[in-house]
Scaffold this motif. Structure first.
Motif, short mmCIF file in Angstrom:
data_model
loop_
_atom_site.label_atom_id
_atom_site.label_comp_id
_atom_site.label_asym_id
_atom_site.label_seq_id
_atom_site.Cartn_x
_atom_site.Cartn_y
_atom_site.Cartn_z
N VAL A 1 -10.36 -1.53 3.79
CA VAL A 1 -10.25 -2.95 3.43
C VAL A 1 -10.92 -3.82 4.49
O VAL A 1 -11.60 -4.80 4.18
N SER A 2 -10.74 -3.47 5.74
CA SER A 2 -11.28 -4.27 6.85
C SER A 2 -12.80 -4.32 6.87
O SER A 2 -13.39 -5.23 7.46
N ARG A 3 -13.46 -3.38 6.22
CA ARG A 3 -14.93 -3.34 6.22
C ARG A 3 -15.56 -4.36 5.26
O ARG A 3 -16.75 -4.64 5.37
N PHE A 4 -14.80 -4.92 4.35
CA PHE A 4 -15.36 -5.92 3.43
C PHE A 4 -15.73 -7.17 4.21
O PHE A 4 -14.98 -7.64 5.07
N VAL B 1 0.84 -1.20 0.00
CA VAL B 1 0.00 0.00 0.00
C VAL B 1 0.88 1.25 0.00
O VAL B 1 1.95 1.26 0.63
N THR B 2 0.41 2.30 -0.66
CA THR B 2 1.05 3.60 -0.56
C THR B 2 0.48 4.31 0.66
O THR B 2 -0.73 4.53 0.73
N PRO B 3 1.32 4.64 1.64
CA PRO B 3 0.78 5.33 2.83
C PRO B 3 0.29 6.73 2.47
O PRO B 3 0.85 7.38 1.59
N GLU B 4 -0.77 7.16 3.14
CA GLU B 4 -1.32 8.50 2.90
C GLU B 4 -0.63 9.50 3.83
O GLU B 4 -0.20 9.15 4.92
N ARG B 5 -0.61 10.75 3.39
CA ARG B 5 0.10 11.80 4.12
C ARG B 5 -0.42 11.96 5.56
O ARG B 5 0.35 12.01 6.49
N GLU B 6 -1.69 12.06 5.77
CA GLU B 6 -2.23 12.32 7.11
C GLU B 6 -2.62 11.05 7.87
O GLU B 6 -2.80 11.10 9.06
N GLY B 7 -2.81 9.95 7.16
CA GLY B 7 -3.31 8.77 7.85
C GLY B 7 -2.41 7.56 7.79
O GLY B 7 -2.74 6.52 8.36
N GLY B 8 -1.28 7.66 7.09
CA GLY B 8 -0.41 6.50 6.95
C GLY B 8 -1.14 5.37 6.26
O GLY B 8 -1.72 5.55 5.20
N PHE B 9 -1.13 4.21 6.87
CA PHE B 9 -1.80 3.03 6.32
C PHE B 9 -3.24 2.89 6.83
O PHE B 9 -4.00 2.06 6.35
N ASN B 10 -3.60 3.68 7.83
CA ASN B 10 -4.86 3.48 8.55
C ASN B 10 -6.10 3.57 7.66
O ASN B 10 -6.99 2.73 7.77
N ARG B 11 -6.20 4.58 6.82
CA ARG B 11 -7.43 4.73 6.02
C ARG B 11 -7.64 3.55 5.07
O ARG B 11 -8.75 3.03 4.97
N VAL B 12 -6.57 3.14 4.40
CA VAL B 12 -6.71 2.00 3.48
C VAL B 12 -7.03 0.74 4.27
O VAL B 12 -7.91 -0.03 3.91
N ALA B 13 -6.33 0.53 5.38
CA ALA B 13 -6.55 -0.66 6.20
C ALA B 13 -7.98 -0.70 6.74
O ALA B 13 -8.63 -1.75 6.73
N GLU B 14 -8.48 0.43 7.21
CA GLU B 14 -9.85 0.47 7.73
C GLU B 14 -10.86 0.22 6.62
O GLU B 14 -11.86 -0.47 6.82
#
Length: 160
Positions: free
Chosen positions: A84-87, A69-82
């Motif tokens: 993905v986790s909702r599926f 994953v490409t980490p986001e500036r303000e959220g790191g990996f959290n936004r993508v991980a959260e």
């Protein structure tokens, strides 16, 4: 007491409060209060049985998916991980160190359903760079529990 209580619950969540109290040297009411507090605080997130899926006659597959994953500036990996986790297909998701960033445990009806999840849902998320999917073939141990019955190791007896 909390760490010892959690260890008991990890090994047998069906243990009675009376037995846990005896093991911990406290009163059963203290055990019940501690468990209720741990649930309120979110330390205990739920209660589950450990199932030997190899013995369940239901058709399904489990895959382990490594995700870069490409980490986001303000959220790191959290936004993508959260996200993905909702599926519904995702049973567990972990942030990892090493060659990939997220480790997913995914369940589906068959190989094709997991492949569709990866190609149509997971890989289309902004920030997902690559995936590597591995399918589970057999479970030997899960959550600290051996799946084979005692004395049932599957090896042939060798005698002189």
């Amino acid at each position: 007491m909390v760490e010892s209580l959690l260890e008991i619950l990890r090994s047998n969540a069906k243990e009675s409060p009376e037995n846990m109290a005896r093991m911990l040297g406290v009163q059963p009411g203290e055990v019940e209060e501690a468990i209720a507090r741990l649930e309120r605080e979110g330390v205990i997130r739920g209660w589950q049985a450990i199932i030997n899926d190899d013995l369940v006659p239901k058709e399904h597959v489990t895959a382990v998916i490594e995700v870069r994953v490409t980490p986001e500036r303000e959220g790191g990996f959290n936004r993508v991980a959260e996200r993905v986790s909702r599926f519904d297909e995702v049973e567990a998701a972990y942030l990892m160190s090493g060659a990939y960033d997220l480790l997913l445990f995914v369940s589906g009806e068959n190989l094709l359903s997991v492949a569709r999840f990866v190609s149509e849902k997971l890989s289309t998320i902004h920030g997902v760079l690559s995936t590597a999917t591995h399918f589970k073939l057999k479970t030997y141990k899960q959550s600290g529990v051996l799946m084979a019955k005692p004395g049932e190791d599957g090896r042939l007896v060798v005698s002189p």
